[in-house]
Design an enzyme around this catalytic site. Structure first.
Site, mmCIF file in Angstrom:
data_model
loop_
_atom_site.group_PDB
_atom_site.id
_atom_site.type_symbol
_atom_site.label_atom_id
_atom_site.label_comp_id
_atom_site.label_asym_id
_atom_site.label_seq_id
_atom_site.Cartn_x
_atom_site.Cartn_y
_atom_site.Cartn_z
ATOM 1 N N HIS A 1 41.366 18.666 1.655
ATOM 2 C CA HIS A 1 42.542 19.453 1.383
ATOM 3 C C HIS A 1 43.247 19.212 0.246
ATOM 4 O O HIS A 1 44.243 18.972 0.100
ATOM 5 C CB HIS A 1 43.389 19.800 2.714
ATOM 6 C CG HIS A 1 44.001 20.827 2.889
ATOM 7 N ND1 HIS A 1 45.126 21.226 1.716
ATOM 8 C CD2 HIS A 1 44.359 21.837 3.883
ATOM 9 C CE1 HIS A 1 46.114 22.104 2.066
ATOM 10 N NE2 HIS A 1 45.277 22.791 3.164
ATOM 11 N N GLU B 1 40.297 23.326 -1.852
ATOM 12 C CA GLU B 1 39.929 22.595 -0.824
ATOM 13 C C GLU B 1 38.236 22.663 -0.691
ATOM 14 O O GLU B 1 37.572 23.821 -1.200
ATOM 15 C CB GLU B 1 40.284 23.035 0.429
ATOM 16 C CG GLU B 1 41.985 22.941 0.417
ATOM 17 C CD GLU B 1 42.447 23.819 1.399
ATOM 18 O OE1 GLU B 1 41.967 23.833 2.579
ATOM 19 O OE2 GLU B 1 43.685 24.602 1.153
HETATM 20 C C1 BG6 Z 1 45.274 25.985 4.056
HETATM 21 C C2 BG6 Z 1 45.300 27.011 4.825
HETATM 22 O O1 BG6 Z 1 43.968 25.287 4.146
HETATM 23 O O2 BG6 Z 1 46.162 25.187 4.666
HETATM 24 C C3 BG6 Z 1 46.466 27.620 4.862
HETATM 25 O O3 BG6 Z 1 44.154 28.060 4.410
HETATM 26 C C4 BG6 Z 1 47.380 26.868 5.408
HETATM 27 O O4 BG6 Z 1 46.198 29.072 5.681
HETATM 28 C C5 BG6 Z 1 47.454 25.573 4.599
HETATM 29 O O5 BG6 Z 1 48.779 27.396 5.315
HETATM 30 C C6 BG6 Z 1 48.457 24.547 4.966
HETATM 31 O O6 BG6 Z 1 48.218 24.006 6.076
HETATM 32 P P1 BG6 Z 1 49.254 23.049 6.870
HETATM 33 O O7 BG6 Z 1 48.934 22.854 8.501
HETATM 34 O O8 BG6 Z 1 48.933 21.698 6.239
HETATM 35 O O9 BG6 Z 1 50.546 23.563 6.559
#
Ligand code: BG6
Length: 300
Positions: free
Chosen positions: A166, A270
């Site tokens: 990510h 990602e």
């Molecule tokens: C992304 C998603 O991968 O991660 C988003 O597509 C999400 O929808 C983002 O808001 C962050 O997620 P988190 O759990 O780290 O706040």
């Protein structure tokens, strides 16, 4: 603990262990060129990457938590076994688990390597009843950083999973950023009830919240940062999908571990299998790899 890690896995000038934020163990890889990357054992989380020029290439939020039960906001969270929401905690438990070092080395061509491992525990099995091994191999060279994420089924029954890197890239001004390489690819728009459309633009630009899963994409993506004359190339294998995400103004305000204005200085590109679950039979393994390389001073 740090002394023990250093004694077992440290390599003079190349691999060093230290206490990171709030005392969480941190390993730093340093290449002979001056390139450097930081990896927290918490989540096997790469939080920083500077190529030989010293410029930071990953975004890390000033408001990030650094705590055993919270994910770090920025760098490269490892998402497993669930992308997004569902029965498990959002984005799974790998990013909030304590990983171990499995190997460190300097290859004969000078690449600095570290391998981290996470296996099921009583706590993970209480959430997700499967026996697994995750290995993250990180390899640092002068202008590139490669991550290979291997998933192994150690159990006796099939399991489905998502495995994702990510990545939060640092940018100077989101309005001066483009992401190339996704034209002609179908995307699922998370902000429009998962509507599926085909990307028509040669370059994705940002002027609002963006949250899309591009399905089964080409393997080479480029993030262009015009203000810095920088390109980050992202080349993946065994990771079919790409998410492009920027929370923009309102969502940034709602996120407690993210500064209100930080949406300006990051974009997530990602890589992994977010669009569909992959399945492993007992004894099987699968690897996905993403290689980042940076070039500054490009006439973009
Ligand atoms: C992304 C998603 O991968 O991660 C988003 O597509 C999400 O929808 C983002 O808001 C962050 O997620 P988190 O759990 O780290 O706040």
């Amino acid at each position: 603990m740090i002394e023990a890690l250093q004694a077992q896995w440290g390599i003079p000038t190349a691999v060093t262990f230290a206490e990171g934020r709030n005392g969480l163990p941190l390993v730093t890889l340093t290449h002979a060129s001056g390139a450097r990357t930081d990896i927290y054992l918490h989540g096997a989380h790469v939080t920083s990457w500077a190529a030989g020029t010293g410029e930071e290439l990953f975004f890390l939020s000033q408001a990030s938590h650094f705590a055993p039960d919270r994910p770090i906001r920025g760098g490269i969270p490892v998402i497993f076994p669930q992308f997004g929401g569902g029965l498990l905690p959002q984005h799974g438990f790998a990013r909030t688990s304590a990983w171990k070092i499995q190997n460190t080395a300097v290859a004969c061509d000078g690449a600095v390597q570290a391998e981290l491992v996470l296996e099921d525990t009583a706590a993970s099995r209480a959430l997700w009843p499967h026996l697994f091994r995750l290995q993250l191999a990180v390899e640092l060279r002068d202008t590139s950083l490669a991550l290979a994420l291997q998933v192994t089924n150690r159990g006796t029954s099939v399991f489905p999973y998502h495995a994702v890197l990510h990545t939060y890239l640092a940018v100077s001004d989101i309005r001066m950023v483009g992401v190339r390489g996704l034209q002609g690819t179908t995307y699922i728009d998370s902000l429009r009830d998962d509507l599926r459309e085909v990307e028509t633009r040669p370059e994705i630009r940002f002027a609002e919240e963006t949250d899309r899963i591009y399905v089964n994409t080409p393997d080479a993506i480029v993030m262009r940062d015009e203000s810095r004359s920088r390109e980050v190339r992202i080349v993946k294998t065994g990771m079919p999908d790409v998410v492009v995400w920027n929370p923009w103004i309102d969502k940034a305000r709602r996120m407690v571990d993210f500064g209100d204005d930080e949406y300006r200085t990051m974009v997530c590109v990602e890589t992994g299998n977010m669009a569909g679950l992959q399945v492993l039979r007992p004894g099987e393994s699968r690897v996905g790899q993403t290689v980042f390389s940076a070039e500054t001073g490009k006439c973009v």
